[in-house]
Motif scaffolding. Structure first.
Motif, PDB file in Angstrom:
ATOM      1  N   ARG A  20       0.830  -1.202   0.000  1.00 30.65           N
ATOM      2  CA  ARG A  20       0.000   0.000   0.000  1.00 30.65           C
ATOM      3  C   ARG A  20       0.870   1.259   0.000  1.00 30.65           C
ATOM      4  NH1 ARG A  20      -5.196  -0.302   0.892  1.00 30.65           N
ATOM      5  NH2 ARG A  20      -5.253   1.814   1.744  1.00 30.65           N
ATOM      6  N   ARG A  21       0.381   2.269  -0.709  1.00 30.00           N
ATOM      7  CA  ARG A  21       1.077   3.550  -0.717  1.00 30.00           C
ATOM      8  C   ARG A  21       0.213   4.603  -0.044  1.00 30.00           C
ATOM      9  NH1 ARG A  21       0.528   5.189  -7.111  1.00 30.00           N
ATOM     10  NH2 ARG A  21      -1.618   5.974  -7.018  1.00 30.00           N
ATOM     11  N   LEU A  22       0.871   5.616   0.527  1.00 28.67           N
ATOM     12  CA  LEU A  22       0.176   6.731   1.163  1.00 28.67           C
ATOM     13  C   LEU A  22       0.091   7.906   0.207  1.00 28.67           C
ATOM     14  CD1 LEU A  22       1.937   6.465   4.651  1.00 28.67           C
ATOM     15  CD2 LEU A  22      -0.188   5.365   3.885  1.00 28.67           C
ATOM     16  N   THR A  23       1.205   8.170  -0.471  1.00 27.53           N
ATOM     17  CA  THR A  23       1.282   9.151  -1.555  1.00 27.53           C
ATOM     18  C   THR A  23       2.100   8.484  -2.664  1.00 27.53           C
ATOM     19  OG1 THR A  23       3.391  10.206  -0.948  1.00 27.53           O
ATOM     20  CG2 THR A  23       1.398  10.967   0.204  1.00 27.53           C
ATOM     21  N   PRO A  24       2.234   9.109  -3.837  1.00 30.06           N
ATOM     22  CA  PRO A  24       3.042   8.489  -4.893  1.00 30.06           C
ATOM     23  C   PRO A  24       4.470   8.150  -4.492  1.00 30.06           C
ATOM     24  CG  PRO A  24       1.690  10.218  -5.837  1.00 30.06           C
ATOM     25  CD  PRO A  24       1.505  10.302  -4.343  1.00 30.06           C
ATOM     26  N   VAL A  25       5.009   8.832  -3.455  1.00 30.25           N
ATOM     27  CA  VAL A  25       6.399   8.559  -3.070  1.00 30.25           C
ATOM     28  C   VAL A  25       6.555   8.273  -1.574  1.00 30.25           C
ATOM     29  CG1 VAL A  25       7.447   9.816  -4.990  1.00 30.25           C
ATOM     30  CG2 VAL A  25       6.813  11.052  -2.901  1.00 30.25           C
ATOM     31  N   SER A  26       5.469   7.966  -0.889  1.00 31.03           N
ATOM     32  CA  SER A  26       5.567   7.524   0.509  1.00 31.03           C
ATOM     33  C   SER A  26       4.647   6.320   0.693  1.00 31.03           C
ATOM     34  CB  SER A  26       5.184   8.645   1.480  1.00 31.03           C
ATOM     35  OG  SER A  26       3.832   9.027   1.315  1.00 31.03           O
ATOM     36  N   PHE A  27       5.073   5.370   1.555  1.00 31.12           N
ATOM     37  CA  PHE A  27       4.435   4.070   1.553  1.00 31.12           C
ATOM     38  C   PHE A  27       4.190   3.541   2.961  1.00 31.12           C
ATOM     39  CE2 PHE A  27       7.473   4.741  -1.879  1.00 31.12           C
ATOM     40  CZ  PHE A  27       6.619   4.765  -2.968  1.00 31.12           C
ATOM     41  N   ASP A  28       3.245   2.619   3.057  1.00 28.24           N
ATOM     42  CA  ASP A  28       2.889   1.985   4.317  1.00 28.24           C
ATOM     43  C   ASP A  28       4.010   1.025   4.720  1.00 28.24           C
ATOM     44  OD1 ASP A  28       1.835   0.217   6.275  1.00 28.24           O
ATOM     45  OD2 ASP A  28      -0.203   0.570   5.572  1.00 28.24           O
ATOM     46  N   GLN A  29       4.815   1.413   5.694  1.00 32.65           N
ATOM     47  CA  GLN A  29       5.990   0.638   6.079  1.00 32.65           C
ATOM     48  C   GLN A  29       5.633  -0.746   6.614  1.00 32.65           C
ATOM     49  OE1 GLN A  29       9.356   1.656   5.632  1.00 32.65           O
ATOM     50  NE2 GLN A  29       8.191   3.052   4.320  1.00 32.65           N
TER      51      GLN A  29
END
Length: 314
Positions: free
Chosen positions: A167-176
């Motif tokens: 899963r991603r949160l924004t195009p360049v940040s992601f659900d760790q």
């Protein structure tokens, strides 16, 4: 009116109706593909690779053919269409057996296996980008490694209607948490599929595109012994925090697009991360955007010809 004539007339009308229905259905299907293409290319994240958009061109040809009513039937030239070659291969038994390329659902990830006519013992694991599926990189993989068995895997996370690897949160940040969970599941899948198909890890290359390439570099950091050779296309580092990983046995090719405004700025960070953990990295930047093309095929093919030969010696 005699019965023979009546039956012939009915048969003729039936054939016309079937042909007309099939043509209309073909046009409708093509319209769906054109709409799908427009929607995918409007996104700034993981557009379909150029090498995998041939279906839309085929539909355009079909629409043109349907709009032009033929004056008379002409015989099919099997040599020109390639059917003669296919027939010869079928007689020789060189074509893939039934079930090759079919979808397998026996493990935690859905996947397909493609075996070449002349296998050399190499395997290439294909990980697609967002909004794609396991078949998206098969054409690319067969071009750069024509004698390798292709293991095409589908990401099992569905977000906003698209298949992804995490899963991603924004195009360049992601659900760790999700990255680590899916990386662990993929690592277990790799162990199972390697044993089931007798895959040699020392002759396996992981080819990932965008979201799929990001999962590969995450797996490398979290499970460093699994990936010995990887090609990361349009990739960026996705894990946060400090991770201790020894990648001294890993060879990596990264290919970024100079015009890729989304991921290209992160390419140096990816290269530095891998090198700082001991990986041997060759970084290439080509005249391209986020999509894939002929230059990618050329760069990856050249790198594989040298890197894979070295891998086999170890």
């Amino acid at each position: 009116m005699g019965k023979p004539y009546f039956h012939a007339l009915i048969a003729g009308l039936s054939l016309f109706t079937v042909a007309h229905t099939a043509s209309a259905r073909g046009i409708a299907d093509c319209d769906k593909l054109q709409t799908s293409k427009a929607q995918v290319l409007s996104s700034t994240v993981d557009p379909l690779p150029n090498v995998d958009l041939n279906r839309v061109d085929v539909c355009a040809d079909k629409e043109q053919a349907v709009s032009q009513a033929p004056v008379k039937a002409t015989p099919i030239n099997v040599v020109a269409t390639g059917s003669a070659s296919i027939l010869k291969k079928a007689v020789k038994g060189e074509l893939q057996t039934e079930g090759e390329g079919s979808l397998h659902e026996d493990l935690s990830f859905k996947y397909r296996i493609y075996r070449p006519e002349a296998p050399n013992g190499d395997t290439m694991v294909l990980l697609h980008g967002s909004g794609q599926d396991e078949t998206s990189l098969v054409s690319f993989g067969s071009k750069i490694a024509p004698n390798a068995m292709l293991l095409a895997v589908r990401g099992r996370v569905v977000q906003d209607g698209s298949s992804r690897w995490y899963r991603r949160l924004t195009p360049v940040s992601f659900d760790q948490k999700d990255i680590r969970s899916e990386a662990k599941a993929f690592a277990e899948f790799l162990k199972q599929v390697t044993q089931q198909y007798k895959i040699d890890p020392n002759r396996t290359t992981f080819l990932g595109y965008s979201n799929g390439a990001n999962l590969v570099n995450a797996v490398m950091m979290l499970y460093p012994d699994l990936v010995k050779q990887a090609v990361l296309l349009r990739s960026m580092p996705v894990l946060t925090g400090t991770i201790a990983a020894n990648l001294a046995n890993a060879r990596v090719l990264t290919v970024s697009g100079a015009s890729d405004q989304l991921y290209a700025p992160y390419a140096p960070a990816l290269e530095d991360m891998l090198r700082s953990h001991g990986a041997r990295v060759e970084a290439r930047s080509i005249k391209s955007d986020h999509g894939l093309g002929k230059d990618d095929v050329k760069v990856v093919s050249e790198w594989l010809s040298g890197a894979t030969a070295q891998l086999k010696k170890n």
